[in-house]
Write an enzyme that holds these catalytic residues in place. Structure first.
Site, PDB file in Angstrom:
ATOM      1  N   HIS A   1       0.284  72.163  75.279  1.00  0.00           N
ATOM      2  CA  HIS A   1      -0.289  71.224  76.210  1.00  0.00           C
ATOM      3  C   HIS A   1      -1.932  71.211  76.014  1.00  0.00           C
ATOM      4  CE1 HIS A   1      -0.912  68.817  79.770  1.00  0.00           C
ATOM      5  NE2 HIS A   1      -1.780  69.951  80.369  1.00  0.00           N
TER       6      HIS A   1
ATOM      7  N   ARG B   1      -9.391  56.577  75.008  1.00  0.00           N
ATOM      8  CA  ARG B   1      -9.076  56.029  76.213  1.00  0.00           C
ATOM      9  C   ARG B   1      -8.517  54.607  76.049  1.00  0.00           C
ATOM     10  NH1 ARG B   1     -10.186  58.596  81.120  1.00  0.00           N
ATOM     11  NH2 ARG B   1     -11.137  60.394  79.981  1.00  0.00           N
TER      12      ARG B   1
ATOM     13  N   HIS C   1      -2.432  66.053  69.035  1.00  0.00           N
ATOM     14  CA  HIS C   1      -3.611  66.440  69.205  1.00  0.00           C
ATOM     15  C   HIS C   1      -4.397  67.122  68.075  1.00  0.00           C
ATOM     16  CE1 HIS C   1      -3.181  65.863  73.463  1.00  0.00           C
ATOM     17  NE2 HIS C   1      -1.840  66.516  73.617  1.00  0.00           N
TER      18      HIS C   1
END
Length: 124
Positions: free
Chosen positions: A119, A85, A12
């Site tokens: 997370h 995505r 991330h």
């Protein structure tokens, strides 16, 4: 074994960019960060802020996680993010992604000592 905190950083964190550089950004990043090795990870968010700023979110607004756990935190300020995505014509091992750039508050789950993000839960 990769720690949960290190995995969060790999999946991330991209502080070197303020935003996705090109339409190819997601395809390159998802591959280089090893999220297309045994399958195409369907959705992933990259955060274009310093690691310190993202780690600080663990001490900001406490919110419930999507899974009902209580160790999620929402950033006080909006952050530069890129959502990757999987696109319709993507098929493993040729994973293809579409990038969407946004400025949103992020929600992360934190744990451990030191208390750090492990997370990425959502962006709002």
């Amino acid at each position: 074994k990769e720690s949960a905190a290190a995995k969060f950083e790999r999946q991330h964190m991209d502080p070197s960019m303020s935003s996705a550089s090109s339409s190819n950004y997601c395809n390159q990043m998802m591959q280089s960060r090893k999220m297309t090795q045994d399958r195409c990870k369907p959705v992933n968010t990259f955060v274009h802020e310093s690691l310190a700023d993202v780690q600080a979110v663990c001490f900001q607004k406490n919110v419930a996680c999507k899974n009902g756990q209580s160790n999620c935190y929402q950033s006080n300020s909006a952050m530069h993010i890129t959502d990757c995505r999987e696109s319709g014509n993507s098929k493993y091992p040729n994973c293809v992604y579409k990038a969407t750039q946004a400025e949103k508050h992020i929600i992360v789950a934190c744990e451990g000592n030191p208390y750090v993000p492990v997370h990425f839960d959502a962006s709002v």
